[in-house]
Design a protein around this motif. Structure first.
Motif, PDB file in Angstrom:
ATOM      1  N   ARG A  67       0.833  -1.219   0.000  1.00  0.00           N
ATOM      2  CA  ARG A  67       0.000   0.000   0.000  1.00  0.00           C
ATOM      3  C   ARG A  67       0.858   1.257   0.000  1.00  0.00           C
ATOM      4  O   ARG A  67       0.429   2.309  -0.427  1.00  0.00           O
ATOM      5  CB  ARG A  67      -0.930  -0.012   1.201  1.00  0.00           C
ATOM      6  CG  ARG A  67      -1.986  -1.069   1.104  1.00  0.00           C
ATOM      7  CD  ARG A  67      -2.943  -1.008   2.292  1.00  0.00           C
ATOM      8  NE  ARG A  67      -3.760  -2.198   2.261  1.00  0.00           N
ATOM      9  CZ  ARG A  67      -3.743  -3.128   3.193  1.00  0.00           C
ATOM     10  NH1 ARG A  67      -2.964  -3.011   4.239  1.00  0.00           N
ATOM     11  NH2 ARG A  67      -4.497  -4.181   3.082  1.00  0.00           N
ATOM     12  N   HIS A 112      -2.728  -3.426  -3.037  1.00  0.00           N
ATOM     13  CA  HIS A 112      -3.716  -3.607  -1.976  1.00  0.00           C
ATOM     14  C   HIS A 112      -3.275  -4.678  -0.982  1.00  0.00           C
ATOM     15  O   HIS A 112      -3.927  -4.897   0.022  1.00  0.00           O
ATOM     16  CB  HIS A 112      -5.072  -4.026  -2.558  1.00  0.00           C
ATOM     17  CG  HIS A 112      -5.689  -2.988  -3.426  1.00  0.00           C
ATOM     18  ND1 HIS A 112      -6.296  -1.863  -2.924  1.00  0.00           N
ATOM     19  CD2 HIS A 112      -5.766  -2.888  -4.773  1.00  0.00           C
ATOM     20  CE1 HIS A 112      -6.729  -1.131  -3.919  1.00  0.00           C
ATOM     21  NE2 HIS A 112      -6.424  -1.725  -5.053  1.00  0.00           N
ATOM     22  N   HIS A 126      -1.965   1.031  -9.028  1.00  0.00           N
ATOM     23  CA  HIS A 126      -2.536   0.007  -8.154  1.00  0.00           C
ATOM     24  C   HIS A 126      -1.995  -1.379  -8.472  1.00  0.00           C
ATOM     25  O   HIS A 126      -2.089  -2.280  -7.656  1.00  0.00           O
ATOM     26  CB  HIS A 126      -4.059  -0.003  -8.261  1.00  0.00           C
ATOM     27  CG  HIS A 126      -4.691   1.204  -7.662  1.00  0.00           C
ATOM     28  ND1 HIS A 126      -5.067   1.260  -6.343  1.00  0.00           N
ATOM     29  CD2 HIS A 126      -4.987   2.418  -8.191  1.00  0.00           C
ATOM     30  CE1 HIS A 126      -5.581   2.453  -6.088  1.00  0.00           C
ATOM     31  NE2 HIS A 126      -5.533   3.168  -7.193  1.00  0.00           N
TER      32      HIS A 126
END
Length: 78
Positions: free
Chosen positions: A39, A62, A48
């Motif tokens: 993260r 994530h 991402h």
């Protein structure tokens, strides 16, 4: 090149950029598996998802990443 703040004493990570391309290098210098909070890359304003140029594996920011002993990753935004 810019070093990222260490969160694990056994892992070094840094950013390199050239001509609009960013490479994130993450290296485990331990003979034991280590974890890295992916993260953190998002807080740097990065994507991402990343692809490791060495293994072709896709990684998400994530997740918590577990690095194998002495594992090296060259990550590019995917």
């Amino acid at each position: 090149m810019r070093l990222l703040e260490p969160e694990n004493a056994h892992v070094i990570s840094y950013l390199r950029w050239s001509e609009g391309h960013i490479l994130v290098v993450i290296a485990n210098f331990s003979d034991a598996a280590q974890t890295v909070n992916m993260r953190r890359l998002r807080t740097e304003g990065l994507a991402h998802f990343f692809k490791d140029k060495l293994s072709q594996r896709t990684l998400s920011t994530h997740d918590i990443l577990e690095l194998e002993p002495y594992e090296l990753l060259w990550l590019v935004e995917d």
